[in-house]
Design a protein around this motif. Sequence first.
Motif, PDB file in Angstrom:
ATOM      1  N   ASP A   1       0.939   5.162  -9.066  1.00 27.20           N
ATOM      2  CA  ASP A   1      -0.282   5.964  -9.166  1.00 27.20           C
ATOM      3  C   ASP A   1      -1.445   5.138  -9.711  1.00 27.20           C
ATOM      4  O   ASP A   1      -2.566   5.213  -9.194  1.00 27.20           O
ATOM      5  CB  ASP A   1      -0.052   7.192 -10.051  1.00 27.20           C
ATOM      6  CG  ASP A   1       0.839   8.244  -9.405  1.00 27.20           C
ATOM      7  OD1 ASP A   1       0.982   8.230  -8.159  1.00 27.20           O
ATOM      8  OD2 ASP A   1       1.397   9.083 -10.149  1.00 27.20           O
ATOM      9  N   GLU A   2      -1.185   4.348 -10.752  1.00 28.40           N
ATOM     10  CA  GLU A   2      -2.232   3.519 -11.360  1.00 28.40           C
ATOM     11  C   GLU A   2      -2.770   2.475 -10.383  1.00 28.40           C
ATOM     12  O   GLU A   2      -3.914   2.044 -10.505  1.00 28.40           O
ATOM     13  CB  GLU A   2      -1.698   2.818 -12.609  1.00 28.40           C
ATOM     14  CG  GLU A   2      -1.463   3.755 -13.778  1.00 28.40           C
ATOM     15  CD  GLU A   2      -0.776   3.081 -14.947  1.00 28.40           C
ATOM     16  OE1 GLU A   2      -0.237   1.959 -14.788  1.00 28.40           O
ATOM     17  OE2 GLU A   2      -0.769   3.689 -16.032  1.00 28.40           O
ATOM     18  N   ASN A   3      -1.928   2.075  -9.426  1.00 33.00           N
ATOM     19  CA  ASN A   3      -2.317   1.045  -8.462  1.00 33.00           C
ATOM     20  C   ASN A   3      -2.610   1.609  -7.078  1.00 33.00           C
ATOM     21  O   ASN A   3      -2.700   0.863  -6.107  1.00 33.00           O
ATOM     22  CB  ASN A   3      -1.231  -0.025  -8.393  1.00 33.00           C
ATOM     23  CG  ASN A   3      -1.193  -0.843  -9.659  1.00 33.00           C
ATOM     24  OD1 ASN A   3      -1.977  -1.768  -9.826  1.00 33.00           O
ATOM     25  ND2 ASN A   3      -0.302  -0.485 -10.596  1.00 33.00           N
ATOM     26  N   LYS A   4      -2.724   2.925  -7.006  1.00 37.76           N
ATOM     27  CA  LYS A   4      -3.065   3.621  -5.753  1.00 37.76           C
ATOM     28  C   LYS A   4      -2.115   3.279  -4.609  1.00 37.76           C
ATOM     29  O   LYS A   4      -2.518   3.043  -3.476  1.00 37.76           O
ATOM     30  CB  LYS A   4      -4.511   3.327  -5.365  1.00 37.76           C
ATOM     31  CG  LYS A   4      -5.507   3.854  -6.376  1.00 37.76           C
ATOM     32  CD  LYS A   4      -6.924   3.577  -5.954  1.00 37.76           C
ATOM     33  CE  LYS A   4      -7.887   4.267  -6.854  1.00 37.76           C
ATOM     34  NZ  LYS A   4      -8.306   3.602  -8.021  1.00 37.76           N
TER      35      LYS A   4
ATOM     36  N   ILE B   1       0.893   4.661  -2.320  1.00 41.22           N
ATOM     37  CA  ILE B   1       1.511   5.896  -1.839  1.00 41.22           C
ATOM     38  C   ILE B   1       3.024   5.699  -1.862  1.00 41.22           C
ATOM     39  O   ILE B   1       3.520   4.643  -1.499  1.00 41.22           O
ATOM     40  CB  ILE B   1       1.048   6.201  -0.403  1.00 41.22           C
ATOM     41  CG1 ILE B   1      -0.466   6.369  -0.369  1.00 41.22           C
ATOM     42  CG2 ILE B   1       1.748   7.435   0.155  1.00 41.22           C
ATOM     43  CD1 ILE B   1      -1.028   6.351   1.034  1.00 41.22           C
TER      44      ILE B   1
ATOM     45  N   LYS C   1       0.818  -1.209   0.000  1.00 38.66           N
ATOM     46  CA  LYS C   1       0.000   0.000   0.000  1.00 38.66           C
ATOM     47  C   LYS C   1       0.853   1.260   0.000  1.00 38.66           C
ATOM     48  O   LYS C   1       0.371   2.341  -0.308  1.00 38.66           O
ATOM     49  CB  LYS C   1      -0.928   0.030   1.223  1.00 38.66           C
ATOM     50  CG  LYS C   1      -1.875  -1.146   1.289  1.00 38.66           C
ATOM     51  CD  LYS C   1      -2.845  -1.131   0.142  1.00 38.66           C
ATOM     52  CE  LYS C   1      -3.809  -2.296   0.267  1.00 38.66           C
ATOM     53  NZ  LYS C   1      -4.606  -2.473  -0.935  1.00 38.66           N
TER      54      LYS C   1
END
Length: 71
Positions: free
Chosen positions: A49-52, A54, A32
């Motif tokens: 970013d595409e996979n959220k 951080i 994550k």
Amino acid sequence: MADEDDDFIEVKVHRDGVGTTTARKIVKQKAKAVVSGHKITPGAKVIFDENKIIYFENVEAEDLDVDWEEE
């Protein structure tokens, strides 16, 4: 009731920079968040970013004031 996936948050910490190959591995591991002591490449940032996921780059070890154990 929380499901099994909500019991923990996977965070990856890298001493080296993170490129696209490492980013794809991190995605597969369902992390994550990522903390890198060096730069994260633009391509890796797009994957995160595409996979959220951080991410934080250029983080000094002294800035991480946490208890940890090595795997």
